[in-house]
Design a protein around this motif. Structure first.
Motif, PDB file in Angstrom:
ATOM      1  N   LEU A 169       0.836  -1.196   0.000  1.00  0.00           N
ATOM      2  CA  LEU A 169       0.000   0.000   0.000  1.00  0.00           C
ATOM      3  C   LEU A 169       0.875   1.251   0.000  1.00  0.00           C
ATOM      4  CD1 LEU A 169      -2.674  -0.902   2.736  1.00  0.00           C
ATOM      5  CD2 LEU A 169      -2.915  -1.134   0.261  1.00  0.00           C
ATOM      6  N   VAL A 170       0.378   2.314  -0.589  1.00  0.00           N
ATOM      7  CA  VAL A 170       1.076   3.598  -0.541  1.00  0.00           C
ATOM      8  C   VAL A 170       0.021   4.695  -0.420  1.00  0.00           C
ATOM      9  CG1 VAL A 170       1.153   3.752  -3.075  1.00  0.00           C
ATOM     10  CG2 VAL A 170       2.682   5.161  -1.696  1.00  0.00           C
ATOM     11  N   CYS A 171       0.162   5.562   0.588  1.00  0.00           N
ATOM     12  CA  CYS A 171      -0.777   6.671   0.769  1.00  0.00           C
ATOM     13  C   CYS A 171      -0.332   7.826  -0.126  1.00  0.00           C
ATOM     14  CB  CYS A 171      -0.833   7.102   2.229  1.00  0.00           C
ATOM     15  SG  CYS A 171      -1.947   8.489   2.523  1.00  0.00           S
ATOM     16  N   VAL A 172      -1.222   8.265  -1.003  1.00  0.00           N
ATOM     17  CA  VAL A 172      -0.875   9.344  -1.932  1.00  0.00           C
ATOM     18  C   VAL A 172      -1.427  10.690  -1.489  1.00  0.00           C
ATOM     19  CG1 VAL A 172      -0.651   7.816  -3.917  1.00  0.00           C
ATOM     20  CG2 VAL A 172      -2.884   8.789  -3.373  1.00  0.00           C
ATOM     21  N   GLY A 173      -2.195  10.695  -0.380  1.00  0.00           N
ATOM     22  CA  GLY A 173      -2.709  11.964   0.097  1.00  0.00           C
ATOM     23  C   GLY A 173      -3.753  11.797   1.176  1.00  0.00           C
ATOM     24  N   THR A 174      -4.062  12.906   1.865  1.00  0.00           N
ATOM     25  CA  THR A 174      -5.118  12.932   2.865  1.00  0.00           C
ATOM     26  C   THR A 174      -5.956  14.184   2.657  1.00  0.00           C
ATOM     27  OG1 THR A 174      -3.748  14.105   4.494  1.00  0.00           O
ATOM     28  CG2 THR A 174      -3.707  11.701   4.576  1.00  0.00           C
ATOM     29  N   ALA A 175      -7.204  14.123   3.094  1.00  0.00           N
ATOM     30  CA  ALA A 175      -8.106  15.267   2.982  1.00  0.00           C
ATOM     31  C   ALA A 175      -8.975  15.318   4.227  1.00  0.00           C
ATOM     32  CB  ALA A 175      -8.969  15.154   1.728  1.00  0.00           C
ATOM     33  N   SER A 176      -9.396  16.535   4.610  1.00  0.00           N
ATOM     34  CA  SER A 176     -10.211  16.670   5.809  1.00  0.00           C
ATOM     35  C   SER A 176     -11.601  17.236   5.524  1.00  0.00           C
ATOM     36  CB  SER A 176      -9.498  17.558   6.839  1.00  0.00           C
ATOM     37  OG  SER A 176      -9.215  18.835   6.286  1.00  0.00           O
ATOM     38  N   THR A 177     -11.929  17.450   4.239  1.00  0.00           N
ATOM     39  CA  THR A 177     -13.279  17.868   3.864  1.00  0.00           C
ATOM     40  C   THR A 177     -13.727  17.032   2.671  1.00  0.00           C
ATOM     41  OG1 THR A 177     -12.612  19.556   2.236  1.00  0.00           O
ATOM     42  CG2 THR A 177     -12.752  20.244   4.554  1.00  0.00           C
ATOM     43  N   ALA A 178     -15.045  16.980   2.482  1.00  0.00           N
ATOM     44  CA  ALA A 178     -15.579  16.209   1.366  1.00  0.00           C
ATOM     45  C   ALA A 178     -15.113  16.791   0.034  1.00  0.00           C
ATOM     46  CB  ALA A 178     -17.103  16.188   1.438  1.00  0.00           C
ATOM     47  N   ASP A 179     -15.189  18.115  -0.098  1.00  0.00           N
ATOM     48  CA  ASP A 179     -14.788  18.747  -1.357  1.00  0.00           C
ATOM     49  C   ASP A 179     -13.320  18.485  -1.671  1.00  0.00           C
ATOM     50  OD1 ASP A 179     -17.316  19.735  -1.759  1.00  0.00           O
ATOM     51  OD2 ASP A 179     -16.880  21.754  -1.008  1.00  0.00           O
ATOM     52  N   GLU A 180     -12.470  18.593  -0.639  1.00  0.00           N
ATOM     53  CA  GLU A 180     -11.043  18.346  -0.838  1.00  0.00           C
ATOM     54  C   GLU A 180     -10.804  16.890  -1.236  1.00  0.00           C
ATOM     55  OE1 GLU A 180      -6.798  18.868   1.609  1.00  0.00           O
ATOM     56  OE2 GLU A 180      -8.700  18.777   2.703  1.00  0.00           O
ATOM     57  N   GLY A 181     -11.530  15.973  -0.608  1.00  0.00           N
ATOM     58  CA  GLY A 181     -11.379  14.562  -0.933  1.00  0.00           C
ATOM     59  C   GLY A 181     -11.779  14.249  -2.362  1.00  0.00           C
ATOM     60  N   VAL A 182     -12.893  14.814  -2.795  1.00  0.00           N
ATOM     61  CA  VAL A 182     -13.350  14.589  -4.169  1.00  0.00           C
ATOM     62  C   VAL A 182     -12.370  15.186  -5.168  1.00  0.00           C
ATOM     63  CG1 VAL A 182     -15.171  15.106  -5.841  1.00  0.00           C
ATOM     64  CG2 VAL A 182     -15.783  14.435  -3.504  1.00  0.00           C
ATOM     65  N   GLU A 183     -11.879  16.402  -4.856  1.00  0.00           N
ATOM     66  CA  GLU A 183     -10.919  17.058  -5.759  1.00  0.00           C
ATOM     67  C   GLU A 183      -9.637  16.247  -5.882  1.00  0.00           C
ATOM     68  OE1 GLU A 183      -7.574  19.179  -7.073  1.00  0.00           O
ATOM     69  OE2 GLU A 183      -7.824  18.778  -4.937  1.00  0.00           O
ATOM     70  N   LEU A 184      -9.138  15.731  -4.756  1.00  0.00           N
ATOM     71  CA  LEU A 184      -7.910  14.929  -4.792  1.00  0.00           C
ATOM     72  C   LEU A 184      -8.137  13.605  -5.507  1.00  0.00           C
ATOM     73  CD1 LEU A 184      -6.316  15.463  -1.250  1.00  0.00           C
ATOM     74  CD2 LEU A 184      -5.464  16.275  -3.456  1.00  0.00           C
ATOM     75  N   ALA A 185      -9.302  13.020  -5.309  1.00  0.00           N
ATOM     76  CA  ALA A 185      -9.609  11.762  -5.999  1.00  0.00           C
ATOM     77  C   ALA A 185      -9.619  11.966  -7.508  1.00  0.00           C
ATOM     78  CB  ALA A 185     -10.953  11.217  -5.527  1.00  0.00           C
ATOM     79  N   ALA A 186     -10.187  13.090  -7.950  1.00  0.00           N
ATOM     80  CA  ALA A 186     -10.240  13.386  -9.382  1.00  0.00           C
ATOM     81  C   ALA A 186      -8.851  13.635  -9.944  1.00  0.00           C
ATOM     82  CB  ALA A 186     -11.136  14.599  -9.629  1.00  0.00           C
ATOM     83  N   ARG A 187      -7.996  14.278  -9.140  1.00  0.00           N
ATOM     84  CA  ARG A 187      -6.666  14.627  -9.621  1.00  0.00           C
ATOM     85  C   ARG A 187      -5.667  13.485  -9.504  1.00  0.00           C
ATOM     86  NH1 ARG A 187      -2.666  17.466  -6.783  1.00  0.00           N
ATOM     87  NH2 ARG A 187      -4.202  18.194  -5.248  1.00  0.00           N
ATOM     88  N   LEU A 188      -5.714  12.767  -8.391  1.00  0.00           N
ATOM     89  CA  LEU A 188      -4.712  11.727  -8.137  1.00  0.00           C
ATOM     90  C   LEU A 188      -5.119  10.350  -8.654  1.00  0.00           C
ATOM     91  CD1 LEU A 188      -3.786  12.702  -4.448  1.00  0.00           C
ATOM     92  CD2 LEU A 188      -2.557  13.299  -6.551  1.00  0.00           C
TER      93      LEU A 188
END
Length: 220
Positions: free
Chosen positions: A37-56
């Motif tokens: 496993l490798v963690c590519v990022g963390t987010a603390s809000t729903a919007d940030e999580g969705v944005e990171l999921a779309a980008r990463l």
């Protein structure tokens, strides 16, 4: 998605979304140290999580079911829209039986309880596949257990609460010893005591179980 090239398995990339930023970073660091496993990022809000999921475009998103005032299941559906190849593992400290069905409707591929062990979560993240909903044993107990099965109250000393709060903030044992003006051995003793009282196998488990019991409610 994770695969194999030349017989060598690629690590499965993970994004952690939880409204407790320190917890998200702790969990991300713990997962990043696990083979496969490798963690590519963390987010603390729903919007940030969705944005990171779309980008990463991670292989898996670990999604808290409640992200502050946001609905983690609604965020799950949004992740599935912006990153169709990304799987979502819903991570929850408390649930009602119908939430498992709602998670499936939102497109989640796994339902995991925060009361479970890190090993259980790792096993789910390594094995989860699209087109299914894996319900971890910990989540099943959370969703179906009657109130009489809720964890018994835990009595902590003032110093243990200080140590617990620092662990929850992502402070290392060595650094918290310095901050509290105690020896490393004494700090390790407090951590060992916390793990024993909370029935936790690791420091991360201790923080998860403490939060589930309401011992860290002040940090919400």
């Amino acid at each position: 998605m994770a695969g194999q090239v030349g017989g060598q398995a690629h690590p499965r990339s993970v994004l952690v979304v939880d409204d407790h930023r320190a917890f998200a970073e702790m969990l991300g660091a713990a997962l990043d140290g696990v083979d496969g496993l490798v963690c590519v990022g963390t987010a603390s809000t729903a919007d940030e999580g969705v944005e990171l999921a779309a980008r990463l475009r991670p292989d898996v998103v670990v999604m808290d079911i409640e992200i502050g005032h946001d609905d983690g299941l609604a965020a799950t559906a949004r992740v599935r829209q912006v990153a169709p190849g990304t799987l979502v593992a819903v991570f929850t400290a408390h649930a009602a039986p119908d939430w498992v069905a709602r998670a499936a409707q939102a497109g989640a591929s796994a339902f995991v309880g925060k009361t479970g062990s890190l090993d259980e979560l790792v096993g789910v993240l390594r094995g989860v596949r699209g087109g299914q909903l894996v319900v971890a044993p910990s989540a099943y107990l959370v969703a179906t257990g009657p109130p009489s099965e809720l964890p018994a109250p835990v009595a902590l000393s003032g110093r243990e609460r200080e140590v617990l709060a620092l662990l929850a903030a992502g402070t290392t044992v060595r650094d918290l010893a310095a901050e509290l003006g105690i020896t490393l051995a004494t700090a390790q003793g407090y951590v060992k005591s916390l793990r024993r009282k909370l029935g936790a196998g690791t420091q991360l488990d201790a923080v998860v179980k403490a939060r589930e019991r309401g011992l860290l409610d002040h940090d919400r």
